[in-house]
Design an enzyme around this catalytic site. Sequence first.
Site, PDB file in Angstrom:
ATOM      1  N   HIS A   1       0.829  -1.205   0.000  1.00  0.00           N
ATOM      2  CA  HIS A   1       0.000   0.000   0.000  1.00  0.00           C
ATOM      3  C   HIS A   1       0.867   1.261   0.000  1.00  0.00           C
ATOM      4  O   HIS A   1       0.591   2.220  -0.718  1.00  0.00           O
ATOM      5  CB  HIS A   1      -0.926   0.012   1.216  1.00  0.00           C
ATOM      6  CG  HIS A   1      -2.103  -0.913   1.095  1.00  0.00           C
ATOM      7  ND1 HIS A   1      -1.969  -2.285   1.121  1.00  0.00           N
ATOM      8  CD2 HIS A   1      -3.429  -0.658   0.940  1.00  0.00           C
ATOM      9  CE1 HIS A   1      -3.171  -2.836   0.996  1.00  0.00           C
ATOM     10  NE2 HIS A   1      -4.073  -1.873   0.877  1.00  0.00           N
TER      11      HIS A   1
ATOM     12  N   HIS B   1       1.264  -3.989   9.220  1.00  0.00           N
ATOM     13  CA  HIS B   1       2.695  -3.838   8.966  1.00  0.00           C
ATOM     14  C   HIS B   1       3.375  -3.225  10.173  1.00  0.00           C
ATOM     15  O   HIS B   1       2.733  -2.583  11.019  1.00  0.00           O
ATOM     16  CB  HIS B   1       2.949  -2.936   7.753  1.00  0.00           C
ATOM     17  CG  HIS B   1       2.587  -3.553   6.442  1.00  0.00           C
ATOM     18  ND1 HIS B   1       3.365  -4.528   5.848  1.00  0.00           N
ATOM     19  CD2 HIS B   1       1.539  -3.335   5.611  1.00  0.00           C
ATOM     20  CE1 HIS B   1       2.808  -4.887   4.701  1.00  0.00           C
ATOM     21  NE2 HIS B   1       1.693  -4.183   4.534  1.00  0.00           N
TER      22      HIS B   1
END
Length: 373
Positions: free
Chosen positions: A145, A196
């Site tokens: 992303h 993450h």
Amino acid sequence: MESVVWQGLALSGIFSWIVITCYFDVTKKIRSLLQPWVSHHVVSGTSIILKIQKHQHKFLDALFSGLSCIVSVPFYTAFLPLLFWSGHGKLARQMTLLMALCDYLGNCIKDVVSAPRPNCPPVRRITATKDEEENALEYGLPSSHTLNTVCLSGFLVCYVLSYTQCEDAFVKLGAVTLACLLVGFIGFGRIYLGMHCLIDIIGGLVFGFMILAIWLTVHEYVDAFIVSGQNVTSFWAALSFLLLFAYPTPEFPTPSFEYHTAFDGVVFGIVTGIQQTYHQFHHEAVPRIFTSQLTIPTFLGRMLVGIPTILIVKFCSKALAKWILPVVSNTLGIPIKSTSYIPMLNGSATDKKSSLAWSVVDLVPSLFCHLRL
């Protein structure tokens, strides 16, 4: 003749790379060097995630989940056709190619390193959509992303400023600031959502800026080749096929390879369609939205016809592929592994080579869905 030479050299180079990496087991050697270091930083970075998640709130959950959706691959595959229909064909095809490049290289790095995501628990992982649940099955570094946002927002800013020929320093600063804020929100949001850790975000930033710099250098040459080059379709077919074999084998299977294959089909279809219909539908003089030649009602009409057409073609071609390929593979005794369609097969395998053939199920419908976009 010069075009044929460099095409041959490019394909030969990729083929040679495949042979070298297989013979010397390059992927495992790189992984043995990087994986322990990255995994250590993932574990040590868990404390940062937990501190951020102490401030959890439903509004923040919805905000960062929504931001993650609008920079995901499914969003862009729905958004890109709108650029074509709005008359901005050059931007659309360049964004598509850049998206494919980001998707391929980002997933290659993920599967080479094969570094884990933050452990859940203790980290609270928020997966608001099915797409996010599937993303959680991939490896962590780099954050796709973040990488995609850096590349696509950065390229979009450069394209718009160039297209409008804007020379106002404040406008340029404002555009760059907005892009940086978006990147910052996306990166922070991925940590907040537990998807993450910090090292993944840093990796996404670094690789994102590297890919963006390369793309800004070569995108005009690539676009000129697609529009008016020689042997474009045959070259791209060979390139797409070789890239499937060049993709690294992860430590354990993930959906990353199938994601790349599906988008590979999208790009191949768009490149082929543009090559064949550029002078009819994609040249620089086509009507653009907000002009008298392309009004809002006309644009909405294109959407009403185009979106159902894409969905119907994709559904039918995918159903056909899912019916034909298992029959062929079982008849020929080819073992095939897939994370999505195992029930249709008699057997399975565990290596990437066997999953290459089945990945065509994703490539075929994507190709035909976008062939005449």
